[in-house]
Design an enzyme around this catalytic site. Structure first.
Site, mmCIF file in Angstrom:
data_model
loop_
_atom_site.group_PDB
_atom_site.id
_atom_site.type_symbol
_atom_site.label_atom_id
_atom_site.label_comp_id
_atom_site.label_asym_id
_atom_site.label_seq_id
_atom_site.Cartn_x
_atom_site.Cartn_y
_atom_site.Cartn_z
ATOM 1 N N LYS A 292 12.925 0.161 -10.960
ATOM 2 C CA LYS A 292 12.148 -1.044 -11.064
ATOM 3 C C LYS A 292 13.058 -2.313 -10.705
ATOM 4 C CE LYS A 292 9.775 -3.945 -14.709
ATOM 5 N NZ LYS A 292 8.716 -4.468 -13.670
ATOM 6 N N ASP B 295 1.769 -2.899 4.324
ATOM 7 C CA ASP B 295 3.060 -2.670 3.639
ATOM 8 C C ASP B 295 4.030 -3.672 4.311
ATOM 9 O OD1 ASP B 295 3.707 -0.845 1.162
ATOM 10 O OD2 ASP B 295 5.356 -1.473 2.373
ATOM 11 N N GLY C 256 -0.912 -7.766 -9.624
ATOM 12 C CA GLY C 256 -0.128 -7.207 -10.783
ATOM 13 C C GLY C 256 1.305 -6.996 -10.518
ATOM 14 N N THR C 257 1.863 -7.791 -9.401
ATOM 15 C CA THR C 257 3.302 -8.012 -9.018
ATOM 16 C C THR C 257 3.723 -8.823 -10.173
ATOM 17 O OG1 THR C 257 2.699 -7.580 -6.959
ATOM 18 C CG2 THR C 257 4.905 -8.624 -7.319
ATOM 19 N N ALA D 251 0.646 -1.110 0.020
ATOM 20 C CA ALA D 251 -0.031 0.064 0.180
ATOM 21 C C ALA D 251 1.095 1.169 0.073
ATOM 22 C CB ALA D 251 -0.935 0.030 1.412
ATOM 23 N N HIS E 247 11.665 1.315 -18.581
ATOM 24 C CA HIS E 247 11.074 1.804 -17.198
ATOM 25 C C HIS E 247 11.724 2.536 -16.650
ATOM 26 C CE1 HIS E 247 8.637 -1.892 -18.242
ATOM 27 N NE2 HIS E 247 7.695 -1.507 -17.443
ATOM 28 N N PRO F 210 -0.020 -9.189 -15.986
ATOM 29 C CA PRO F 210 1.265 -8.546 -16.162
ATOM 30 C C PRO F 210 1.038 -6.865 -16.521
ATOM 31 C CG PRO F 210 1.066 -9.810 -17.938
ATOM 32 C CD PRO F 210 -0.139 -10.012 -17.186
ATOM 33 N N ASN F 211 0.104 -6.610 -16.960
ATOM 34 C CA ASN F 211 -0.036 -5.149 -17.045
ATOM 35 C C ASN F 211 -1.524 -4.823 -17.055
ATOM 36 O OD1 ASN F 211 -0.104 -2.480 -18.314
ATOM 37 N ND2 ASN F 211 2.097 -2.881 -18.868
ATOM 38 N N PHE F 212 -1.910 -3.868 -16.367
ATOM 39 C CA PHE F 212 -3.335 -3.500 -16.243
ATOM 40 C C PHE F 212 -3.538 -2.353 -17.246
ATOM 41 C CE2 PHE F 212 -2.800 -5.867 -12.375
ATOM 42 C CZ PHE F 212 -4.519 -6.699 -12.422
ATOM 43 N N GLY G 295 3.728 1.659 -1.695
ATOM 44 C CA GLY G 295 4.506 1.531 -2.880
ATOM 45 C C GLY G 295 4.001 2.345 -3.811
HETATM 46 N N1 LIG Z 1 0.497 -5.507 -13.674
HETATM 47 C C1 LIG Z 1 0.663 -3.890 -13.651
HETATM 48 O O1 LIG Z 1 0.021 -3.265 -14.472
HETATM 49 C C2 LIG Z 1 1.893 -3.482 -12.932
HETATM 50 C C3 LIG Z 1 2.636 -4.164 -12.238
HETATM 51 N N2 LIG Z 1 3.727 -3.517 -11.702
HETATM 52 C C4 LIG Z 1 4.534 -4.335 -10.759
HETATM 53 O O2 LIG Z 1 3.933 -4.224 -9.510
HETATM 54 C C5 LIG Z 1 4.998 -4.458 -8.396
HETATM 55 C C6 LIG Z 1 5.034 -3.407 -7.451
HETATM 56 O O3 LIG Z 1 5.747 -2.165 -8.194
HETATM 57 P P1 LIG Z 1 5.957 -0.794 -7.563
HETATM 58 O O4 LIG Z 1 4.732 -0.228 -6.845
HETATM 59 O O5 LIG Z 1 6.594 0.246 -8.646
HETATM 60 O O6 LIG Z 1 6.870 -0.943 -6.635
HETATM 61 P P2 LIG Z 1 7.145 -0.476 -5.173
HETATM 62 O O7 LIG Z 1 8.762 -1.086 -4.769
HETATM 63 O O8 LIG Z 1 7.100 0.957 -5.043
HETATM 64 O O9 LIG Z 1 6.396 -0.946 -4.219
HETATM 65 C C7 LIG Z 1 6.305 -2.387 -3.565
HETATM 66 C C8 LIG Z 1 5.898 -2.116 -2.081
HETATM 67 O O10 LIG Z 1 5.364 -3.310 -1.356
HETATM 68 C C9 LIG Z 1 6.087 -3.171 -0.151
HETATM 69 N N3 LIG Z 1 6.444 -4.742 0.301
HETATM 70 C C10 LIG Z 1 7.367 -5.440 0.447
HETATM 71 N N4 LIG Z 1 7.282 -6.524 0.982
HETATM 72 C C11 LIG Z 1 5.827 -6.543 1.156
HETATM 73 C C12 LIG Z 1 5.270 -7.392 2.047
HETATM 74 N N5 LIG Z 1 5.758 -8.854 2.368
HETATM 75 N N6 LIG Z 1 3.895 -7.200 2.304
HETATM 76 C C13 LIG Z 1 3.392 -6.002 2.249
HETATM 77 N N7 LIG Z 1 4.102 -5.108 1.438
HETATM 78 C C14 LIG Z 1 5.423 -5.285 1.066
HETATM 79 C C15 LIG Z 1 7.305 -2.511 -0.266
HETATM 80 O O11 LIG Z 1 7.840 -2.114 0.940
HETATM 81 P P3 LIG Z 1 9.374 -1.598 0.708
HETATM 82 O O12 LIG Z 1 9.668 -0.700 0.165
HETATM 83 O O13 LIG Z 1 9.575 -1.305 2.396
HETATM 84 O O14 LIG Z 1 10.004 -2.803 0.641
HETATM 85 C C16 LIG Z 1 6.717 -1.334 -1.231
HETATM 86 O O15 LIG Z 1 6.109 -0.538 -0.465
HETATM 87 C C17 LIG Z 1 6.258 -4.581 -9.330
HETATM 88 O O16 LIG Z 1 6.302 -6.046 -9.403
HETATM 89 C C18 LIG Z 1 6.040 -4.193 -10.685
HETATM 90 O O17 LIG Z 1 6.573 -4.726 -11.753
HETATM 91 C C19 LIG Z 1 3.998 -1.973 -11.380
HETATM 92 C C20 LIG Z 1 3.046 -1.336 -12.408
HETATM 93 C C21 LIG Z 1 1.911 -1.745 -13.263
HETATM 94 O O1 LIG Z 2 7.535 -2.180 -12.641
HETATM 95 C C1 LIG Z 2 6.850 -1.143 -13.388
HETATM 96 O O2 LIG Z 2 6.665 -0.053 -13.122
HETATM 97 C C2 LIG Z 2 5.779 -1.887 -14.214
HETATM 98 N N1 LIG Z 2 5.746 -3.416 -14.122
HETATM 99 C C3 LIG Z 2 5.010 -4.211 -14.845
HETATM 100 C C4 LIG Z 2 5.879 -4.952 -15.542
HETATM 101 O O3 LIG Z 2 6.724 -5.622 -15.166
HETATM 102 O O4 LIG Z 2 5.772 -5.365 -16.812
HETATM 103 C C5 LIG Z 2 4.086 -3.398 -15.698
HETATM 104 C C6 LIG Z 2 4.424 -2.023 -16.260
HETATM 105 O O5 LIG Z 2 5.395 -2.431 -17.159
HETATM 106 C C7 LIG Z 2 4.842 -1.259 -14.998
#
Ligand SMILES: NC(=O)C1=CN([C@@H]2O[C@H](COP(=O)(O)OP(=O)(O)OC[C@H]3O[C@@H](n4cnc5c(N)ncnc54)[C@H](OP(=O)(O)O)[C@@H]3O)[C@@H](O)[C@H]2O)C=CC1
Ligand SMILES: O=C(O)C1=N[C@H](C(=O)O)C[C@H](O)C1
Length: 262
Positions: free
Chosen positions: A154, A51, A93-94, A26, A150, A121-123, A28
């Site tokens: 990342k 988080d 989404g991860t 939450a 990116h 993989p991508n929303f 991130g």
């Molecule tokens: N499918 C989609 O459309 C998209 C997918 N993504 C993916 O989403 C993921 C997150 O991206 P992004 O938001 O940029 O990354 P961030 O690093 O900004 O956010 C991840 C968050 O998760 C927290 N976290 C780590 N471990 C835990 C846990 N066990 N429980 C709860 N929270 C935890 C982190 O905390 P801390 O920093 O303290 O470790 C951080 O706040 C990536 O895999 C990315 O590729 C991203 C954009 C779009």
């Molecule tokens: O980490 C990101 O930012 C993103 N991650 C996803 C990916 O690994 O494809 C989706 C998007 O590209 C953003």
């Protein structure tokens, strides 16, 4: 909260409760945006923001019906396993979902067939279309390469989107009976020709100023087709995330990719 029913008859026949949503990751980059979008949606109730270091049980204690996970590839599987065990639907989404990981999720769902899981993989709607167009184009071209770009924070490379696109292209080429690409793969320095994913070269760029971008280059004699998508802002992912939250409980089992919900 919406009230459906007949005001004309002077009685309320059906009260639709908002869907209770918890968000993992939450604090991130994506998590903050998802919390904001859920909070703004009238039919959704943000009941848990979790988080790193927080207790996962906060989600079940708060009665979350759907949990959204935007954490990191190293923790997402444990989160997902826990949610499925608790009978909570999950929107993921991860990134980091290999075939082996997906098989494990399917195994957990066999024991909880009523639970819905959407992994995308991508929303971004545009990104989903970019992947569909790439899949469609794949059979007509000798050469294909993917360049994903990116933001510098990342953690994974190649991106989940690039891996998914490469797999779609691989399958489309195979179905069309295409063989290996004719392009040289020799390199004087390791990595110069990118990573090879299902026979497709994938190049990962990380630079300040970028958010999330991908180009798929298709080459044939005398022509080049470039299919490009840009997310300039994480707001681009929110319509897809909200759609998945609203749909996931209606679809028990595993749904891979947002395209199945559009
Ligand atoms: N499918 C989609 O459309 C998209 C997918 N993504 C993916 O989403 C993921 C997150 O991206 P992004 O938001 O940029 O990354 P961030 O690093 O900004 O956010 C991840 C968050 O998760 C927290 N976290 C780590 N471990 C835990 C846990 N066990 N429980 C709860 N929270 C935890 C982190 O905390 P801390 O920093 O303290 O470790 C951080 O706040 C990536 O895999 C990315 O590729 C991203 C954009 C779009
Ligand atoms: O980490 C990101 O930012 C993103 N991650 C996803 C990916 O690994 O494809 C989706 C998007 O590209 C953003």
């Amino acid at each position: 909260m919406g009230i459906a029913g007949s005001a004309r008859l002077g009685r309320v026949t059906d009260v639709v409760e908002p869907l209770r949503v918890g968000v993992l990751g939450a604090r991130g980059r994506m998590g903050v945006e998802v919390c904001r979008a859920v909070d703004k949606a009238e039919d959704l109730d943000l009941v848990a923001m979790i988080d790193q270091g927080d207790w996962l049980f906060n989600a079940s204690d708060a009665g979350a019906q759907v949990v959204v996970d935007f954490t990191t590839p190293d923790v997402v599987l444990d989160n997902l396993h826990w949610c499925i065990d608790q009978g909570i639907n999950v929107v993921v989404g991860t990134s980091g979902f290999t075939d082996e990981r997906i098989a494990r999720v399917r195994g957990w769902l066999e024991k909880k067939p009523e639970v819905g899981v959407v992994i995308a993989p991508n929303f971004g709607i545009g990104a989903v279309l970019m992947m569909e167009f790439a899949e469609r184009a794949a059979r007509y071209f000798d050469s294909v390469e993917i360049i994903e770009q990116h933001h510098p924070k990342k953690v994974d490379a190649p991106s989940g989107t690039a891996l998914h696109t490469a797999r779609l292209i691989e399958q489309a080429r195979k179905a069309a009976g295409l063989g290996e690409m004719p392009d040289a793969t020799t390199e004087e320095m390791p990595g110069a020709r990118g990573a090879e994913v299902g026979g497709v070269r994938v190049h990962s760029v990380r630079a300040a100023g970028l958010v999330a971008h991908q180009e798929v280059l298709f080459g044939a004699a005398g022509e080049l087709l470039t299919i490009r998508h840009d997310s300039f802002d994480r707001a681009s992912f929110m319509p897809g995330v909200l759609l998945a939250i609203r749909e996931v409980a209606k679809r028990p089992g595993l749904t891979l990719g947002l395209a199945a919900l559009l």
